[in-house]
Design an enzyme around this catalytic site. Structure first.
Site, PDB file in Angstrom:
ATOM      1  N   CYS A   9       0.824  -1.219   0.000  1.00 23.43           N
ATOM      2  CA  CYS A   9       0.000   0.000   0.000  1.00 23.43           C
ATOM      3  C   CYS A   9       0.855   1.265   0.000  1.00 23.43           C
ATOM      4  O   CYS A   9       1.963   1.277   0.538  1.00 23.43           O
ATOM      5  CB  CYS A   9      -0.869   0.032   1.239  1.00 23.43           C
ATOM      6  SG  CYS A   9      -1.829  -1.458   1.480  1.00 23.43           S
ATOM      7  N   ARG A  12       4.842   0.426  -5.922  1.00 26.67           N
ATOM      8  CA  ARG A  12       4.774  -0.444  -4.748  1.00 26.67           C
ATOM      9  C   ARG A  12       3.812  -1.609  -4.957  1.00 26.67           C
ATOM     10  O   ARG A  12       3.835  -2.582  -4.208  1.00 26.67           O
ATOM     11  CB  ARG A  12       4.337   0.368  -3.523  1.00 26.67           C
ATOM     12  CG  ARG A  12       5.323   1.480  -3.176  1.00 26.67           C
ATOM     13  CD  ARG A  12       4.746   2.424  -2.148  1.00 26.67           C
ATOM     14  NE  ARG A  12       4.598   1.809  -0.860  1.00 26.67           N
ATOM     15  CZ  ARG A  12       5.551   1.681   0.048  1.00 26.67           C
ATOM     16  NH1 ARG A  12       6.763   2.130  -0.207  1.00 26.67           N
ATOM     17  NH2 ARG A  12       5.322   1.120   1.215  1.00 26.67           N
ATOM     18  N   TRP A  48      -3.028  -2.650  -1.616  1.00 30.63           N
ATOM     19  CA  TRP A  48      -2.626  -3.987  -2.063  1.00 30.63           C
ATOM     20  C   TRP A  48      -3.347  -4.941  -1.112  1.00 30.63           C
ATOM     21  O   TRP A  48      -3.014  -5.022   0.068  1.00 30.63           O
ATOM     22  CB  TRP A  48      -1.111  -4.121  -1.950  1.00 30.63           C
ATOM     23  CG  TRP A  48      -0.540  -5.358  -2.570  1.00 30.63           C
ATOM     24  CD1 TRP A  48      -0.253  -5.576  -3.897  1.00 30.63           C
ATOM     25  CD2 TRP A  48      -0.164  -6.566  -1.891  1.00 30.63           C
ATOM     26  NE1 TRP A  48       0.262  -6.828  -4.073  1.00 30.63           N
ATOM     27  CE2 TRP A  48       0.335  -7.459  -2.868  1.00 30.63           C
ATOM     28  CE3 TRP A  48      -0.200  -6.986  -0.566  1.00 30.63           C
ATOM     29  CZ2 TRP A  48       0.792  -8.738  -2.552  1.00 30.63           C
ATOM     30  CZ3 TRP A  48       0.259  -8.259  -0.252  1.00 30.63           C
ATOM     31  CH2 TRP A  48       0.751  -9.123  -1.240  1.00 30.63           C
ATOM     32  N   ASN A  84      -1.481   1.359   5.959  1.00 36.48           N
ATOM     33  CA  ASN A  84      -0.621   0.353   5.351  1.00 36.48           C
ATOM     34  C   ASN A  84      -0.149  -0.559   6.476  1.00 36.48           C
ATOM     35  O   ASN A  84       0.288  -0.073   7.513  1.00 36.48           O
ATOM     36  CB  ASN A  84       0.576   1.050   4.671  1.00 36.48           C
ATOM     37  CG  ASN A  84       1.605   0.062   4.153  1.00 36.48           C
ATOM     38  OD1 ASN A  84       1.341  -1.119   4.016  1.00 36.48           O
ATOM     39  ND2 ASN A  84       2.802   0.567   3.857  1.00 36.48           N
ATOM     40  N   GLY A  85      -0.275  -1.878   6.285  1.00 36.66           N
ATOM     41  CA  GLY A  85       0.143  -2.812   7.329  1.00 36.66           C
ATOM     42  C   GLY A  85      -0.982  -3.786   7.626  1.00 36.66           C
ATOM     43  O   GLY A  85      -1.967  -3.865   6.886  1.00 36.66           O
ATOM     44  N   GLU A 131      18.643 -16.195  -9.425  1.00 34.84           N
ATOM     45  CA  GLU A 131      18.183 -14.821  -9.607  1.00 34.84           C
ATOM     46  C   GLU A 131      17.681 -14.609 -11.041  1.00 34.84           C
ATOM     47  O   GLU A 131      16.657 -13.960 -11.258  1.00 34.84           O
ATOM     48  CB  GLU A 131      19.309 -13.840  -9.250  1.00 34.84           C
ATOM     49  CG  GLU A 131      18.990 -12.377  -9.465  1.00 34.84           C
ATOM     50  CD  GLU A 131      17.727 -11.881  -8.779  1.00 34.84           C
ATOM     51  OE1 GLU A 131      17.159 -12.592  -7.930  1.00 34.84           O
ATOM     52  OE2 GLU A 131      17.274 -10.768  -9.108  1.00 34.84           O
ATOM     53  N   LYS A 142      13.826 -13.455 -11.945  1.00 34.34           N
ATOM     54  CA  LYS A 142      13.555 -12.254 -12.751  1.00 34.34           C
ATOM     55  C   LYS A 142      12.594 -12.600 -13.868  1.00 34.34           C
ATOM     56  O   LYS A 142      11.643 -11.889 -14.131  1.00 34.34           O
ATOM     57  CB  LYS A 142      14.888 -11.762 -13.314  1.00 34.34           C
ATOM     58  CG  LYS A 142      15.214 -10.316 -13.348  1.00 34.34           C
ATOM     59  CD  LYS A 142      15.004  -9.469 -12.148  1.00 34.34           C
ATOM     60  CE  LYS A 142      14.985 -10.114 -10.820  1.00 34.34           C
ATOM     61  NZ  LYS A 142      14.651  -9.417  -9.660  1.00 34.34           N
ATOM     62  N   GLU A 156       8.906 -13.450 -12.543  1.00 33.56           N
ATOM     63  CA  GLU A 156       8.092 -12.385 -11.950  1.00 33.56           C
ATOM     64  C   GLU A 156       7.588 -11.376 -12.979  1.00 33.56           C
ATOM     65  O   GLU A 156       6.513 -10.822 -12.805  1.00 33.56           O
ATOM     66  CB  GLU A 156       8.801 -11.697 -10.780  1.00 33.56           C
ATOM     67  CG  GLU A 156      10.049 -10.957 -11.113  1.00 33.56           C
ATOM     68  CD  GLU A 156      10.745 -10.412  -9.868  1.00 33.56           C
ATOM     69  OE1 GLU A 156      10.079 -10.101  -8.879  1.00 33.56           O
ATOM     70  OE2 GLU A 156      11.984 -10.286  -9.909  1.00 33.56           O
ATOM     71  N   HIS A 196      19.102 -35.852 -11.191  1.00 33.62           N
ATOM     72  CA  HIS A 196      18.490 -36.565 -10.065  1.00 33.62           C
ATOM     73  C   HIS A 196      16.974 -36.381 -10.037  1.00 33.62           C
ATOM     74  O   HIS A 196      16.348 -36.556  -8.994  1.00 33.62           O
ATOM     75  CB  HIS A 196      19.125 -36.108  -8.744  1.00 33.62           C
ATOM     76  CG  HIS A 196      20.585 -36.435  -8.671  1.00 33.62           C
ATOM     77  ND1 HIS A 196      21.044 -37.721  -8.519  1.00 33.62           N
ATOM     78  CD2 HIS A 196      21.686 -35.662  -8.791  1.00 33.62           C
ATOM     79  CE1 HIS A 196      22.374 -37.719  -8.525  1.00 33.62           C
ATOM     80  NE2 HIS A 196      22.796 -36.476  -8.699  1.00 33.62           N
ATOM     81  N   LYS A 231       6.351  -3.791  -4.340  1.00 33.27           N
ATOM     82  CA  LYS A 231       7.771  -3.471  -4.239  1.00 33.27           C
ATOM     83  C   LYS A 231       8.286  -3.680  -2.818  1.00 33.27           C
ATOM     84  O   LYS A 231       9.178  -4.459  -2.583  1.00 33.27           O
ATOM     85  CB  LYS A 231       8.004  -2.026  -4.699  1.00 33.27           C
ATOM     86  CG  LYS A 231       9.460  -1.598  -4.685  1.00 33.27           C
ATOM     87  CD  LYS A 231      10.252  -2.313  -5.755  1.00 33.27           C
ATOM     88  CE  LYS A 231      11.714  -1.931  -5.769  1.00 33.27           C
ATOM     89  NZ  LYS A 231      12.486  -2.884  -6.576  1.00 33.27           N
TER      90      LYS A 231
HETATM   91  C1  F6R Z   1      12.383  -9.418  -6.841  1.00 31.73           C
HETATM   92  C2  F6R Z   1      12.150  -8.536  -5.715  1.00 31.73           C
HETATM   93  C3  F6R Z   1      11.859  -9.151  -4.396  1.00 31.73           C
HETATM   94  C4  F6R Z   1      12.682  -8.436  -3.323  1.00 31.73           C
HETATM   95  C5  F6R Z   1      12.287  -8.949  -1.928  1.00 31.73           C
HETATM   96  C6  F6R Z   1      13.125  -8.299  -0.845  1.00 31.73           C
HETATM   97  O1  F6R Z   1      12.656  -8.697  -7.997  1.00 31.73           O
HETATM   98  O2  F6R Z   1      12.188  -7.349  -5.846  1.00 31.73           O
HETATM   99  O3  F6R Z   1      12.115 -10.508  -4.396  1.00 31.73           O
HETATM  100  O4  F6R Z   1      14.029  -8.664  -3.571  1.00 31.73           O
HETATM  101  O5  F6R Z   1      10.933  -8.653  -1.695  1.00 31.73           O
HETATM  102  O6  F6R Z   1      12.999  -6.919  -0.862  1.00 31.73           O
HETATM  103  P1  F6R Z   1      14.036  -5.992  -0.116  1.00 31.73           P
HETATM  104  O7  F6R Z   1      15.353  -6.166  -0.779  1.00 31.73           O
HETATM  105  O8  F6R Z   1      13.493  -4.603  -0.269  1.00 31.73           O
HETATM  106  O9  F6R Z   1      14.073  -6.445   1.315  1.00 31.73           O
END
Ligand code: F6R
Length: 607
Positions: free
Chosen positions: A2, A27, A74, A100-101, A480, A484, A487, A503, A602
């Site tokens: 949010c 976000r 959100w 938010n929360g 990673e 990427k 997502e 395996h 985010k």
């Molecule tokens: C993937 C992504 C998430 C963040 C994760 C941790 O692209 O952005 O997997 O890496 O939510 O977020 P931070 O680094 O802000 O703690």
């Protein structure tokens, strides 16, 4: 997660709130709304969907006023719909709240309020806050908010306005980010700096359980006992363009293109006279003698950076490292003591799972060193030592440049620890420092050769499932790369250690299955070639990522994406850029909303 914006001043706040919410779109959200004080009371406009839907409603209803709060939601409690959208209004219509929360005891509070005659219209936890503030309101909004938050369990960032006063409004936070923007004759609240950067660069960063009272000519901050606290003004030193697309089609590609600069900014100031100087962290050789184990704890992309961290810290400094997902660490009752160092990695510095893991580690006596991008964030403030990644604001939901800088920070830490422990000689240290210095230029080369990646993506964006394989550091990198891709392009993908494939997972390889193979580690190169042959023999189409010197493998794979001949040890920082570009072009080809992928947020400030 949010987003919250609030304004008090002399201007019509509707465009200011909308503008701020647009800056917080990154976000992640599924509905949005505003509440504005005007002479008829509190005018609320809210709806499910993108901000453009809210904008349409605002254009019809034309709310006007100089005090207001706005929100992007959100969904957590209750599906995304108009009614569950924020702001929420109290029974009499006197109080409006954005939140938010998550309020963990909301059911208990709801039962209590129902007994007092309050009726609920939404499925949200937030609605209890609106009614509770009204319940406590005896003409003093600040006191009503103080009484309310003393009864809340869970996390919150709040903006609260009342129909009784257009002279002030109240904000509060616990475990969810909130800042106060200090303007000239106007003041703001927001979940993040970009929302208010157009109007002011001076902010207060609220601490947990602080309450801010905003008037147009000033802001006062109180602790939860109601005692005023003196806040330091934090001056934002990056400008609006850092949080804008500046001609790029998406924030994600803009941020990938910033990687050479941000890696340089993270590394260069910390190399002096050919040695690593981490002025910002205070861990002496003696402290290191007392550390017998390191935990690295993080989520998502930051967790993947942590896996690279394990390889390099163990190799260089000889300290055993365990890597944990923050959401698991907290609840698995980890065996930690004061001989452990916990390295926390977080771009936002606000991820709630990671923050709670940090608190768990500290409560058990461990020292915490964090690698954080956002200055003044909760994780930065609660850590014993912080090494900032100077990546600048990362707006695209998918993390890119932050990952490269997290790796750079981990290399610096590994080399610093190794030098302090005497596990590296001067010659090797010098060689590693030269490798680090060469990184920005190598990333630039990957960017300038992006056309091959783009072309390959154009031919394969219909793939249903893609496997990423690699060994050692290449396996960490593959995790990673795979994240990427899934997502932002919504293509199913898994990362496997090259040697593990046979395996079980190799059963899934069939004619045409796409396999992305990282091959940057000299010592494991031939073994990985065998793994490539295994999948090729079963019909896979293979794209390999490797140094220029290994280009000869083009006779066994379908596509070779080359990176410059960097030292294998630092290769993940360069090879990841190629993988990020691949994910980006696949998603663009598929027409996905690259910067705001579905279901994602985010800064994840709920557990
Ligand atoms: C993937 C992504 C998430 C963040 C994760 C941790 O692209 O952005 O997997 O890496 O939510 O977020 P931070 O680094 O802000 O703690």
């Amino acid at each position: 997660m949010c987003g919250i914006v609030g304004y008090i001043g002399d201007k019509n706040c509707t465009p200011i709130l909308l503008n701020g919410l647009k800056k917080l779109e990154y976000r992640g959200y599924d509905s949005a709304g505003i509440a504005i004080y005007n002479t008829h009371g509190l005018k609320v406009v809210k709806c499910k969907g993108r901000l453009s839907c809210l904008e349409d409603r605002i254009n019809e209803e034309k709310p006007y006023g100089c005090l207001g709060i706005g929100h992007t939601r959100w969904a957590t409690h209750g599906e995304p719909n108009d009614v569950n959208s924020h702001p929420h209004i109290s029974k009499s219509g006197n109080i409006a709240v954005v939140h938010n929360g998550i309020i963990e005891n909301y059911l208990k509070l709801k039962e209590f309020l129902i007994l007092q005659g309050y009726e609920f219209v939404s499925d949200t936890d937030t609605e209890v806050i609106a009614h509770l503030v009204e319940y406590h309101y005896k003409g003093d909004l600040v006191q009503a908010v103080i009484n309310t938050i003393s009864e809340l369990e869970g996390s919150y960032a709040l903006g609260v306005i009342s129909r009784d006063s257009n002279e002030e409004f109240v904000a509060a936070r616990k475990d969810s980010p909130l800042i106060v923007g200090l303007g000239d004759g106007e003041n703001f609240i927001a979940s993040d700096i970009p929302a208010i950067l157009e109007y002011t660069r001076d902010v207060y960063i609220l601490e947990d359980r602080e309450i801010a009272v905003l008037r147009k000519d000033g802001v006062k901050v109180f602790n939860h006992f109601g005692t005023e606290v003196k806040k330091e003004v934090f001056h934002v030193n990056w400008d609006v363009s850092a949080a804008e697309k500046s001609g790029y089609e998406h924030f994600m590609i803009k941020e990938i293109f910033e990687e050479p600069k941000v890696v340089r900014d993270t590394i260069n100031p910390r190399i002096k006279d050919n040695s690593i100087v981490l002025d910002d962290i205070h861990i002496s050789p003696q402290d290191l003698e007392n550390i017998d184990k390191i935990f690295i704890v993080a989520c998502g992309t930051a967790y993947h950076a942590g896996i690279v961290g394990k390889y390099i810290i163990e190799k260089l400094a000889g300290i055993p490292v365990e890597v944990d997902l923050a959401s698991e660490f907290r609840y698995r009752d980890p065996i930690i003591n004061d001989r452990n160092l916990v390295i926390i990695i977080s771009q936002s510095g606000e991820t709630i799972d990671t923050l709670f893991a940090l608190r768990e580690a500290k409560s058990k006596g461990a020292k915490v060193l964090s690698i954080v991008n956002v200055v003044g964030s909760s994780i930065a403030r609660e850590s014993d030592n912080v090494l900032y990644t100077w990546a600048g604001p990362e707006i695209a939901v998918a993390s890119t440049k932050a990952y490269n800088t997290q790796l750079a920070a981990l290399y610096l830490i590994a080399l610093d620890f190794a030098a302090k422990k005497g596990t590296i000689d001067a010659q090797a240290l010098d060689r590693h420092i030269q490798s680090l210095r060469a990184l920005p230029e190598a990333i630039e080369k990957v960017l300038s050769n992006r056309e091959n990646i783009q072309k390959f993506a154009a031919g394969h964006y219909n793939a249903r499932s893609i496997f990423y394989i690699g060994r050692g550091l290449d396996y960490a990198l593959s995790m990673e790369g795979s994240l990427k891709l899934k997502e932002i392009s919504y293509i199913h993908s898994e990362a496997y250690a090259g040697g593990e494939l046979k395996h079980g997972t190799i059963a899934l390889i069939e004619d045409g299955t796409l396999v992305v193979c990282s091959m940057t580690q000299d010592s494991l190169f031939e073994k990985t070639v065998s793994n490539v042959k295994e999948v090729k023999a079963r019909g896979a189409v293979v794209m390999a990522i490797t140094q220029e010197k290994n280009k000869r493998i083009d006779d066994i794979v379908d596509m070779v994406i080359t990176i410059p001949d960097v030292d294998p040890f630092v290769a993940p920082i360069v090879a990841i850029t190629a993988m990020q570009l691949f994910a980006y072009y696949m998603a663009v080809q598929k027409g996905c909303d690259v910067d705001k992928p579905r279901n994602l947020a985010k800064s994840v400030t709920v557990e």
